[in-house]
Write a protein that holds these residues in place. Sequence first.
Motif, PDB file in Angstrom:
ATOM      1  N   PRO A 164      37.812 -59.196 -85.188  1.00 20.81           N
ATOM      2  CA  PRO A 164      37.059 -59.010 -86.433  1.00 20.81           C
ATOM      3  C   PRO A 164      35.670 -59.639 -86.316  1.00 20.81           C
ATOM      4  O   PRO A 164      35.490 -60.621 -85.602  1.00 20.81           O
ATOM      5  CB  PRO A 164      37.925 -59.736 -87.459  1.00 20.81           C
ATOM      6  N   PRO A 165      34.701 -59.045 -87.002  1.00 19.67           N
ATOM      7  CA  PRO A 165      34.810 -57.958 -87.982  1.00 19.67           C
ATOM      8  C   PRO A 165      34.597 -56.570 -87.392  1.00 19.67           C
ATOM      9  O   PRO A 165      34.414 -55.620 -88.142  1.00 19.67           O
ATOM     10  CB  PRO A 165      33.688 -58.290 -88.955  1.00 19.67           C
ATOM     11  N   HIS A 166      34.618 -56.447 -86.066  1.00 18.48           N
ATOM     12  CA  HIS A 166      34.205 -55.203 -85.441  1.00 18.48           C
ATOM     13  C   HIS A 166      35.276 -54.121 -85.585  1.00 18.48           C
ATOM     14  O   HIS A 166      36.473 -54.415 -85.684  1.00 18.48           O
ATOM     15  CB  HIS A 166      33.885 -55.440 -83.966  1.00 18.48           C
ATOM     16  N   ILE A 167      34.815 -52.887 -85.617  1.00 15.68           N
ATOM     17  CA  ILE A 167      35.713 -51.742 -85.660  1.00 15.68           C
ATOM     18  C   ILE A 167      35.306 -50.776 -84.558  1.00 15.68           C
ATOM     19  O   ILE A 167      34.198 -50.842 -84.029  1.00 15.68           O
ATOM     20  CB  ILE A 167      35.661 -51.041 -87.032  1.00 15.68           C
ATOM     21  N   SER A 168      36.221 -49.906 -84.232  1.00 10.72           N
ATOM     22  CA  SER A 168      35.962 -48.980 -83.141  1.00 10.72           C
ATOM     23  C   SER A 168      35.200 -47.764 -83.642  1.00 10.72           C
ATOM     24  O   SER A 168      35.648 -47.105 -84.589  1.00 10.72           O
ATOM     25  CB  SER A 168      37.279 -48.524 -82.511  1.00 10.72           C
ATOM     26  N   PRO A 169      34.081 -47.406 -83.010  1.00 10.83           N
ATOM     27  CA  PRO A 169      33.376 -46.179 -83.414  1.00 10.83           C
ATOM     28  C   PRO A 169      34.122 -44.919 -83.006  1.00 10.83           C
ATOM     29  O   PRO A 169      33.872 -43.849 -83.559  1.00 10.83           O
ATOM     30  CB  PRO A 169      32.030 -46.297 -82.689  1.00 10.83           C
ATOM     31  N   GLU A 170      35.077 -45.058 -82.065  1.00 10.68           N
ATOM     32  CA  GLU A 170      35.832 -43.879 -81.607  1.00 10.68           C
ATOM     33  C   GLU A 170      37.104 -43.662 -82.409  1.00 10.68           C
ATOM     34  O   GLU A 170      37.593 -42.540 -82.495  1.00 10.68           O
ATOM     35  CB  GLU A 170      36.198 -44.021 -80.120  1.00 10.68           C
ATOM     36  N   HIS A 171      37.674 -44.731 -82.983  1.00 10.50           N
ATOM     37  CA  HIS A 171      38.947 -44.633 -83.681  1.00 10.50           C
ATOM     38  C   HIS A 171      38.764 -44.979 -85.155  1.00 10.50           C
ATOM     39  O   HIS A 171      39.245 -45.982 -85.648  1.00 10.50           O
ATOM     40  CB  HIS A 171      39.981 -45.577 -83.047  1.00 10.50           C
ATOM     41  N   ASN A 172      38.017 -44.138 -85.864  1.00  9.34           N
ATOM     42  CA  ASN A 172      37.765 -44.381 -87.284  1.00  9.34           C
ATOM     43  C   ASN A 172      37.660 -43.053 -88.021  1.00  9.34           C
ATOM     44  O   ASN A 172      36.566 -42.529 -88.233  1.00  9.34           O
ATOM     45  CB  ASN A 172      36.492 -45.202 -87.479  1.00  9.34           C
ATOM     46  N   PRO A 173      38.807 -42.481 -88.412  1.00  9.49           N
ATOM     47  CA  PRO A 173      38.777 -41.184 -89.091  1.00  9.49           C
ATOM     48  C   PRO A 173      37.923 -41.214 -90.353  1.00  9.49           C
ATOM     49  O   PRO A 173      37.911 -42.191 -91.110  1.00  9.49           O
ATOM     50  CB  PRO A 173      40.251 -40.949 -89.437  1.00  9.49           C
ATOM     51  N   VAL A 174      37.227 -40.098 -90.572  1.00  8.78           N
ATOM     52  CA  VAL A 174      36.317 -39.959 -91.702  1.00  8.78           C
ATOM     53  C   VAL A 174      36.737 -38.742 -92.515  1.00  8.78           C
ATOM     54  O   VAL A 174      36.955 -37.662 -91.968  1.00  8.78           O
ATOM     55  CB  VAL A 174      34.856 -39.786 -91.229  1.00  8.78           C
ATOM     56  N   GLY A 175      36.836 -38.926 -93.813  1.00 10.71           N
ATOM     57  CA  GLY A 175      37.083 -37.819 -94.723  1.00 10.71           C
ATOM     58  C   GLY A 175      35.872 -37.595 -95.597  1.00 10.71           C
ATOM     59  O   GLY A 175      35.427 -38.507 -96.297  1.00 10.71           O
ATOM     60  N   SER A 176      35.319 -36.399 -95.541  1.00 13.04           N
ATOM     61  CA  SER A 176      34.152 -36.058 -96.360  1.00 13.04           C
ATOM     62  C   SER A 176      34.612 -35.175 -97.515  1.00 13.04           C
ATOM     63  O   SER A 176      35.169 -34.086 -97.299  1.00 13.04           O
ATOM     64  CB  SER A 176      33.102 -35.321 -95.517  1.00 13.04           C
ATOM     65  N   TYR A 177      34.408 -35.651 -98.736  1.00 15.89           N
ATOM     66  CA  TYR A 177      34.878 -34.977 -99.951  1.00 15.89           C
ATOM     67  C   TYR A 177      33.683 -34.479-100.767  1.00 15.89           C
ATOM     68  O   TYR A 177      32.678 -35.192-100.892  1.00 15.89           O
ATOM     69  CB  TYR A 177      35.644 -35.942-100.846  1.00 15.89           C
ATOM     70  N   VAL A 178      33.841 -33.310-101.366  1.00 15.01           N
ATOM     71  CA  VAL A 178      32.822 -32.791-102.270  1.00 15.01           C
ATOM     72  C   VAL A 178      33.510 -32.237-103.509  1.00 15.01           C
ATOM     73  O   VAL A 178      34.490 -31.497-103.422  1.00 15.01           O
ATOM     74  CB  VAL A 178      31.977 -31.693-101.600  1.00 15.01           C
ATOM     75  N   LYS A 179      32.959 -32.598-104.681  1.00 13.50           N
ATOM     76  CA  LYS A 179      33.453 -32.083-105.950  1.00 13.50           C
ATOM     77  C   LYS A 179      32.262 -31.686-106.806  1.00 13.50           C
ATOM     78  O   LYS A 179      31.382 -32.519-107.096  1.00 13.50           O
ATOM     79  CB  LYS A 179      34.277 -33.160-106.676  1.00 13.50           C
ATOM     80  N   GLU A 180      32.230 -30.420-107.187  1.00 11.45           N
ATOM     81  CA  GLU A 180      31.197 -29.962-108.113  1.00 11.45           C
ATOM     82  C   GLU A 180      31.787 -29.931-109.519  1.00 11.45           C
ATOM     83  O   GLU A 180      32.931 -29.512-109.709  1.00 11.45           O
ATOM     84  CB  GLU A 180      30.668 -28.593-107.701  1.00 11.45           C
ATOM     85  N   PHE A 181      31.006 -30.393-110.477  1.00 11.15           N
ATOM     86  CA  PHE A 181      31.509 -30.454-111.849  1.00 11.15           C
ATOM     87  C   PHE A 181      30.380 -30.257-112.841  1.00 11.15           C
ATOM     88  O   PHE A 181      29.208 -30.451-112.525  1.00 11.15           O
ATOM     89  CB  PHE A 181      32.201 -31.801-112.110  1.00 11.15           C
ATOM     90  N   ARG A 182      30.775 -29.828-114.027  1.00 14.72           N
ATOM     91  CA  ARG A 182      29.859 -29.746-115.169  1.00 14.72           C
ATOM     92  C   ARG A 182      30.338 -30.750-116.213  1.00 14.72           C
ATOM     93  O   ARG A 182      31.534 -30.824-116.490  1.00 14.72           O
ATOM     94  CB  ARG A 182      29.839 -28.348-115.759  1.00 14.72           C
ATOM     95  N   LEU A 183      29.420 -31.482-116.766  1.00 17.94           N
ATOM     96  CA  LEU A 183      29.785 -32.497-117.741  1.00 17.94           C
ATOM     97  C   LEU A 183      30.226 -31.874-119.054  1.00 17.94           C
ATOM     98  O   LEU A 183      29.626 -30.895-119.519  1.00 17.94           O
ATOM     99  CB  LEU A 183      28.600 -33.425-118.024  1.00 17.94           C
ATOM    100  N   PRO A 184      31.262 -32.413-119.674  1.00 18.14           N
ATOM    101  CA  PRO A 184      31.592 -32.002-121.042  1.00 18.14           C
ATOM    102  C   PRO A 184      30.424 -32.342-121.974  1.00 18.14           C
ATOM    103  O   PRO A 184      29.631 -33.251-121.707  1.00 18.14           O
ATOM    104  CB  PRO A 184      32.830 -32.845-121.377  1.00 18.14           C
ATOM    105  N   GLU A 185      30.357 -31.619-123.077  1.00 18.60           N
ATOM    106  CA  GLU A 185      29.230 -31.798-123.988  1.00 18.60           C
ATOM    107  C   GLU A 185      29.109 -33.235-124.492  1.00 18.60           C
ATOM    108  O   GLU A 185      28.016 -33.763-124.637  1.00 18.60           O
ATOM    109  CB  GLU A 185      29.378 -30.857-125.186  1.00 18.60           C
TER     110      GLU A 185
END
Length: 1015
Positions: A111-132
Motif C-alpha cells: 500500500p498504497p499502490h495499485i496495479s495499473p494492469e489489474h484494475n477493472p474499470v466500469g464506465s456508466y452513462v445515464k441520460e435523464f430529464r429532470l422532473p418539473e
Amino acid sequence: MAVTPSLSWLEDPGTFKVNRVEAHSDHRYYNNMAEAEAGAPMDMRYSLNGSWKFSYAPNPASRVEAFYKEDYNCTGWDNIQVPGHIQLQGYGRPQYVNTMYPWDGLIDLRPPHISPEHNPVGSYVKEFRLPENMENGPLFISFQGVESAFYVWLNGEFVGYAEDSFTPSEFDLTPFMRAGKNKLAVEVYQRSTGGWLEDQDFWRFSGIFREVYLYTVPKLHIRDLEVRAELDDTYTKGSLNVTMRLLDTPQEAVSAKLELKDRDGEVRLSTEGAFNGQELTLSGEVADVLTWSAENPYLYTVCISLTGADGAVVEAVVQKAGFRRFEMKNKLMCINGKRIVFKGVNRHEFNCRTGRNITREDMLWDIQTLKRSNINAVRTSHYPNQTLWYELCDEYGVYVIDEMNLETHGSWQKMGAVEPSWNIPHNDPKWHDIVLDRAINMVERDKNHPSILIWSCGNESYAGQVILDVANWFRSRDNSRLVHYEGVFYDRNYNATSDMESRMYAKPADIEEYLNANPEKPYLSCEYMHAMGNSVGGMHKYTELENKYPMYQGGFIWDYIDQSILKKDRYGNEFFAYGGDFGDRPTDYSFCGNGIVYADREWTPKMQEVKFLYQNYKLEPGRTGIRVINESLFAGTDHLALEYSLYCDGELLGKWTAEVNAAPQSEVLVPIELPHTEGTPGEYSIQASLVLKEEELWAEAGYEIAFGESVFVVEETVTEQPAGELKVVEGDVQIGVLGEGFTVLFSKQVGSLVSLNYYGREMIEAPPAPLFWRATTDNDKGTQLGYHAGGWYAASLARKCVEVSLTQEEGNVTVTFDYRFSIHEELAFKTAYTVYGDGTVRVRTRYTGAAGLPDLPIVALSFKMSADYSQSEWYAMGPEENYIDRAFGARLGVFSRKVQELPSRYLVPQESGNRTGVRRVKITDEAGIGLQISAPAAAPVECNLSPYTAFELEHAAHPFELPPVHYTVVTVAGRQMGVGGDDSWGAPVHKEYTIPAEQTLEYEFFLSSVGTGEK
C-alpha cells in the motif's frame, strides 16, 4: 474552482473525496407535515435506478477515456442494471478471498499502490430529464454504495470523486445541470487506496451496487438532523435534544416547531425556536416515557416544521426516536439500567443472485428471521448497511453494532499467523484522514437510530494509533454509545481503543480464564461459533457463561447467511457456487459458506440450536407443574400463551393451555394436571411452549418462541420373546434362517447379513459393515481429521472376518461375525444377529478398542437399501438434524421426511442428516412397506439415512458431483462424535463429545418389517 481529475488519486491515501458533500443524517423531508406523517414517497427524490449504458475494461489503459464528453455517442454500448455488481452481470468474474488481498501472488504490491494492469474499470452513462419540480431548485446526486472508487461527470463537466464503498457519496450537480436532457457519466474502479482498507471476508465485486437518486431541497432545508432521546438516572424520565443544521445560512428569519408524538398520536412535548445562523437546538423533558429496547421497541415520532419569515411551512421532517440509555455501569454494559446479554449474529448483506445488492424483501425476511430465532442483536460485518436495515432494527427491536468500513486483514495476518511486518493503518499518519472519514460517514448518517448501541472501529486491522484516534473521535462525537474494537487483543498498547474486551473464536475455557482474573472490562464474543457447513456444536458452552459470569455479555455468531452465488454447471443446472467456481484465483474456496441461513434464505438445521439456546424464556416442565424462568430484561409474559402436551411413545395424548404471569427477571411455577400414567407402560414426554397470543410484525399468532421438555418412562413388567417357528439351513457358504413370511441369509464368505426378505421384499441391497468414518465436515477438515485419523477411513473400507458362529436357542437363532482390522491388531468389532420367530432381528455390536489410535469419528453399522425405500418416519430427537453436541434445540417426537430431503444442503457435501436419541425409524416405499429400526428408550441409537455413502460424500466437492440416486444408505451408530464449531481451522470437538479409541463400546437395535400386514 474547476478540478482536473487524476488517476493518481486512486493510490493517494490523502485523496479520498473531491467535491463530495459532507456526511449528514439520513432523515426524510417533505413539503408539508401531512405528507411527512403519512410517510409518502418523497417527491423531491428522483430515482436513477434501472438500465444504464455500460462499457467494461480490464484496466485503465483499455478504457474509453473520453466517454463522459457530451459529443461521445454511447448508444452502441451494452446495458447494465443499477444497482448491481459488474461481475454478476457478465463482466469480469467474481472472486472470493478471505484474509489475503485478491491480487496476492499475481503482482507484488504494497500500500498504497495499485496495479495499473489489474484494475477493472466500469464506465456508466445515464441520460435523464429532470422532473418539473426539480428544475429550479438545487440538485444533488446520492450514490448509496459504489465499490471502490469512482469519478462523476455531468454534461461533460467533472463533478467529483469518492471512495468508501459502503456509505453514501453525494455531489452538488446544480452548477452543471440544464433544462432538457442531461448526460451523467460515472467511471468506477475496482482497485484504489480504498481497496486496501476493504479486505473483508467476502466476494470481491465492483460497480454501483446500491441505489442512485437525484434530489432537490426546499429553499430552507435541514441538511443535518440529530435527535438525542435519553433517560435520566431513574430510566423513567426522558430528555429530548434535537439539533438542526440548515444547508445554507438563511437570509431571512427562520424558525422551527417541534412536536413529540407517541404511537397514539398524542403530543407529549411541544417546543419551538428561531435559528441564529445555521443551527438550532430544541430541547424538552418527557415524564413517564416508554423506553426502547429489543424486547419492547417503542418508538416516538419527532415532527419538525420549518417556517420562513412569512410563517409558512417550508419543510416538514418526521424522525422516529426511541428513548433508551446504553452505558457502562459497574463494569457492565447496561441498557436502560439492566445488564444486557447480546444474543447476536454477524450479518453480511447478501443475495445468492445479486450479491451485496439486496432488496427490501430480503431485509424484511432477515429481520423477521432474527426475531423468530430469538436473535436480539446484529453486527454489521464489516461495513455500514443500507439505511433501511437500521430502520427495521429500530422498528422490530434488534440491537446493532454498527461497524465502519475498515478491514486490512491481509496486511498483518498471513495463513493464520500474526505477522505485522507490514500493516495499515497502524501508526501511519498518511492513513489517518481516510480512515477517520469512514467513521464520520457512518456516524453522521446513522446517528439517529436507537437500535445502534455500539460504534465499531472496523474489523481485523490489527491495532495502532490511527484506530485509537477513531475510537476517541467516536467518544467525543457521541457519548450515548460505546466503542468496540477487537484488534487490541494483538497489541495491548492500544487497549483503550475498545470499551469492552472483544475477542474472536476464543474457547470457552479461555473466556473463563479472562473472567476469573478480575478484569476491568466486560467480555463480548464479537465472533464465535464459526457456522461453516455442519457446525454450531458446543454452542451451549458459551451461552452457559451468561448466567455464570455477569461480565460475560454474549456474542455474535459467525455468520448469518451463506455467501454463495447461484451458477449453472456445464449442463445448465443451477448450483450454489463458492470461491474458485468462477475460475477466480487466488481464492479461499468454500470458506464463504458459514451461514445459519442458506444462501437462498431458508433456515439451516443449525438454526434449531440457535433458536433454543438464545431463548429469553426457559421452560422446565414436570408432572405437576412447569417452571417458567423469564430472563427478559423488560418483557413479561402477557403477550404469550403457555401450551403443554403429553406424548406416549411419540403419540399425542393431549394438549392444554395454562395462564402464566412471569415478570421480567423472575421465575414462576405454573401448576398443571396430566392424565394418570401409572400402570400404562411407555416413554412419556411432557412438552411445553410459549407462543404468541397475537400477531406481531415478525410472526403470526401461535408462533412458538420458547420450548422445554422432560421425559420419563413407565417400565413394562414382562417382555415376552416373539413367538414363531424358525428353520435353520446351514449351507456351505450361506446360513439361512426361515420363518413365516421371511427369510434371513448370512454369508460366511461375505462375512455379513446379506438378505433380509419379508414377504418377497428384499431389504438389503448391500450388506451391513462396520463404519468408523464419516464424510468429513468443514470443521473436521479444519482439524485435519483425514491426516490424523485417516486410518479409520481405511478400516471402514476393508475388514477381515475371522470367525462366523451359529447359536440356536429356543425361539431364536444367532449368527455372529467377528472382524479384525489392519490398522491395529487388537482392534475388534463383533456383530451378532439374533433372529426371532416373528422375523424381528436383534443386532448387537461390540467395538473393542486399542490404545494408540486416534479418536473415532463414528462407531456404526451401515448398509444399503433400494432407493425405492425413499420415505422415512422417525421417533427420535428432531425435527432437524442433530448431534451429541448440538441437540439442545431438538425435541423428542415423531417426524417424517423423504430420504432425499434428509441430507442438509451445505455448500460442500459432508456428514449431515444425523438424528440422536433414535427409538424408532421407519424406512418405507411410497406404499408404506419397508423396514423399521428400533432401540430401547433407555439406550437409543443415532441414525442417518442418505442417498449417499460416507465415501461418496467425502469425495464430492459439490452436490452435482454426487452419483445418481440408486440407494438409501442406512447408518446406525452407537455413537458419533460431535460436529464442533469453536472455529473451522483447528478447534477440536470438545472432549466429552469425542470417541476415544481405546474404549469398549456396545449398542443394540432391532430390525423388523413395516407395512407387510403380517402382524
